[in-house]
Design a protein around this motif. Sequence first.
Motif, PDB file in Angstrom:
ATOM      1  N   LEU A 291      -1.796  -4.690 -16.268  1.00 12.42           N
ATOM      2  CA  LEU A 291      -1.061  -3.659 -15.547  1.00 12.42           C
ATOM      3  C   LEU A 291      -1.540  -3.623 -14.101  1.00 12.42           C
ATOM      4  CD1 LEU A 291      -1.179  -0.761 -18.130  1.00 12.42           C
ATOM      5  CD2 LEU A 291       0.612  -2.463 -17.801  1.00 12.42           C
ATOM      6  N   GLY A 292      -0.574  -3.507 -13.179  1.00  9.51           N
ATOM      7  CA  GLY A 292      -0.943  -3.373 -11.779  1.00  9.51           C
ATOM      8  C   GLY A 292      -1.487  -1.986 -11.495  1.00  9.51           C
ATOM      9  N   LYS A 293      -2.058  -1.813 -10.298  1.00  8.14           N
ATOM     10  CA  LYS A 293      -2.596  -0.513  -9.920  1.00  8.14           C
ATOM     11  C   LYS A 293      -1.470   0.482  -9.708  1.00  8.14           C
ATOM     12  CE  LYS A 293      -7.114  -1.340  -7.947  1.00  8.14           C
ATOM     13  NZ  LYS A 293      -7.973  -1.121  -6.785  1.00  8.14           N
ATOM     14  N   ARG A 294      -1.641   1.642 -10.250  1.00  4.06           N
ATOM     15  CA  ARG A 294      -0.644   2.717 -10.101  1.00  4.06           C
ATOM     16  C   ARG A 294      -1.335   3.877  -9.383  1.00  4.06           C
ATOM     17  NH1 ARG A 294       4.290   1.354 -13.385  1.00  4.06           N
ATOM     18  NH2 ARG A 294       3.739  -0.748 -14.017  1.00  4.06           N
TER      19      ARG A 294
ATOM     20  N   TRP B 121       2.482   9.395 -11.139  1.00  2.00           N
ATOM     21  CA  TRP B 121       2.074   8.952 -12.478  1.00  2.00           C
ATOM     22  C   TRP B 121       1.264  10.014 -13.203  1.00  2.00           C
ATOM     23  CZ3 TRP B 121       4.747   5.213 -14.214  1.00  2.00           C
ATOM     24  CH2 TRP B 121       5.229   4.225 -13.350  1.00  2.00           C
ATOM     25  N   GLN B 122       0.798  11.029 -12.502  1.00  2.00           N
ATOM     26  CA  GLN B 122       0.064  12.098 -13.172  1.00  2.00           C
ATOM     27  C   GLN B 122       0.982  12.945 -14.037  1.00  2.00           C
ATOM     28  OE1 GLN B 122      -1.915  14.238 -10.064  1.00  2.00           O
ATOM     29  NE2 GLN B 122      -3.079  12.448  -9.351  1.00  2.00           N
TER      30      GLN B 122
ATOM     31  N   ASN C 243      11.073  -1.545  -9.534  1.00  2.00           N
ATOM     32  CA  ASN C 243      11.881  -0.345  -9.290  1.00  2.00           C
ATOM     33  C   ASN C 243      11.157   0.716  -8.477  1.00  2.00           C
ATOM     34  OD1 ASN C 243      13.987  -1.457 -10.737  1.00  2.00           O
ATOM     35  ND2 ASN C 243      13.353  -0.497 -12.667  1.00  2.00           N
ATOM     36  N   GLY C 244       9.836   0.566  -8.297  1.00  2.00           N
ATOM     37  CA  GLY C 244       9.103   1.556  -7.544  1.00  2.00           C
ATOM     38  C   GLY C 244       9.021   2.898  -8.266  1.00  2.00           C
ATOM     39  N   THR C 245       8.807   3.969  -7.497  1.00  2.00           N
ATOM     40  CA  THR C 245       8.642   5.307  -8.097  1.00  2.00           C
ATOM     41  C   THR C 245       9.621   6.330  -7.546  1.00  2.00           C
ATOM     42  OG1 THR C 245       6.962   5.867  -6.440  1.00  2.00           O
ATOM     43  CG2 THR C 245       6.179   4.926  -8.520  1.00  2.00           C
TER      44      THR C 245
END
Length: 777
Positions: free
Chosen positions: A101-104, A109-110, A140-142
């Motif tokens: 998994l990449g860094k989020r 994401w919380q 898709n980004g956030t």
Amino acid sequence: MDGNMIALIDGKNGLVEYDSSRKKRSLVWDHFEKMPCERKSEGKAKCIHCESVFSATPRSGTSHLKRHVERCAKRIAMDVQPISMDVGFSDFEGSGPSIKLGKRISKVWQEYELFPAPNMNDAKAKCKHCKLVLSAASKNGTSHLKRHLDKCSKRVTFTGNIEQYFLPDVKLVEGNNLDNAPKEVNGTSSLKYATDGENLAEGSKSIENGQVDQDELQRYISVCIIKGSHPFSFVEESGFRSMMAKACPQFKPFNRAIVRRELFSMYLKNRDNIKDMLAKAPGRICLTVGNLKARDTKDDYICVTTQFIDECWKLQRRVLCFKALAPPYDGTFIADELACLSSQYNIESKTFTITVDEASYDESTVSSIKRGLLTKNTTLSDGPFFQIKCYTHILNFLAQSALKLVDDIVDRIRELVKYVNKSPLQRKKFFDLAERTFELQVMKRLRLDVIYRWNSTYKLIDRTLYYKSVFKLLESKQELNNLSLSKEEWQKLSIIHKFLRVLYDVTSSYSGSHSPTANSFLKGLLTIHCRLTEIAKGPNTFLAHAVTALQAKFDDFWSENNLILSCAAILDPRYKVKFVEYCYMKLFGPANFEDRVDKVVSTLYCLYAEYKRQSMKFSPSGLASSGVNTNFVGVDDEGDMFGDYDQFLSSTSKSQGNKSELDLYLEERSYDLNSDLDVLEFWSRNSMRYPNLSLMARDILSIPVLTVNSKEAFTFGNKTLSSVQSTVMPETLQALFCLQDWLGAEDNSHDRTATAEDPSGSGDDADYDDDDDSVLM
């Protein structure tokens, strides 16, 4: 899971396993068992939960099988826990190949639970609030996740509300971090909200669970539209709705009908409050009556305003009625309307005076109004102060008459100003010349005036005379062409300027107050009279011929209003009788003033006797029957030995040579003439010392000598309604104008230091801007 099995996300059923050694297949087959058959076109599949049999041919696909799985009552829901996401988002550890998994790092994401997949473009994220599953693919980004949080109905929003609607008294962290949000203490949230409309009255509701009260929000938006005189259709404009959708995602759009409903709801509620305020008024009520005309339809409207001093000795002014008139516009009709209005607000027995605009009503109309209201027999001493004419009207008449004498000169001045302001280079050249050659302060700028505001024309003349030497220099260089003024024209302009300066100073002295009291006008009238007399006796024949007509108008106003203005001045501790004597001597000469002063003093004593007689009706019988009550010794229930000291002072004062309160007041030394004194505060402090006299002072000082407010003190002509206002229904227009005045009065009560809204400004570089489309009560 064995080595060839990888965890995958199923949006409906949770995590499932996928055998990487075999051909990819639909996840639905984890819930079905294929039944043996001879041909593929006859294939069947049996649900492993309820044993229902369905078609399983290649042509039928798996959609119907998915629908059954969703509805199967016996299907055991897979209770799969989401993957723990630490700040670093460590690799997912499974028995098969690891999924990196990449860094989020986004704070979004919380508020989501992440479900990874072998291909991170297939990863999913579930909202912690509403459990909705969205794509969590890196490509898709956030942004879509943030948009969902803004619209999530089950999410408690702390920072997404309108700042002017909810004002938290704590600084919240950025990013909607629920962990850092204020916690509950003893079951009560520590986050407090303050509504923007606390100065409006009751009806504010607390916001529970962070949800917006739509009714309350509609009410505040309606108040904003009403106060700002915006069209009701403003709430239907796309720009407004886009702004509200961004500021408050929970906002539900509404139409103009809701604004109109809120208008009438607030109008009726505030009208009841006005009735209660008038009922509690300790003194009498004064009325002002003025007319307005619609600019396009030519319809006539009547505006009735009340003025009184409340129990806290504050001058209150409220609009009671703004109503369309039907012909004929005679005095009897107006009197009937005022009688109905007085009955509606229960002030028939409290009406003291009525002030009319001389420009709107002739003498016969005013007489009819007076006869109609005097039939109630509620006035004191046969109503000597009942009819008052507007003080502003006489000043505007004098200013307008003086400006007409120099109309052609003022027109050329306007052309000179246009010449100076023709370009930035031309303007700079003019002011550089004024500063270098004549050492003038160039802070005073040349601007065109507003024709229907005579104070702006006065400012234009004042600044033109200030730069007179510069204009003469340009004239000598033949740069002004045909715009130059002759020596005689400059002299006429100077004479008019001196006269207008007196009118300007007098008008500014009372226009700087929201509601000036009646004691402040006699001094200004004396100043104007002395200036008129000086001009009439002076060598300048230019204005002397016109002064005769001006003096006749001034004398007519004085003859009808001198009694009330003089009595009000006597009740000012700076003036008293001596100042009235001084004014009358200036007005009528040393040989003719004493009789006039005696008439004023006699009227004041008669009025005081009437107030004293009425107060005796409500006094205890013991006090009424004896001159002095000596039974003052005693202790009240709470042990106050000095509770009756004020009563003792009052009784001993009456016994000093049988002097009345008015005698004692007049014998006291006057305050300094130019001292800064709040007259209402003086009578508030001395109300116990002069109980009867203070009642009379309360009523006389509250008499309005103006039918306009300070914003219209310099305006020529009758008040008009704009084109937009002319199209509004009369009942809506009445509710709108009354409510604007009532809400504005509440705002003004919090700021008593406001000054007059002078379009020409009080500073040297003020603008001459105005808005003639606003009708001000």
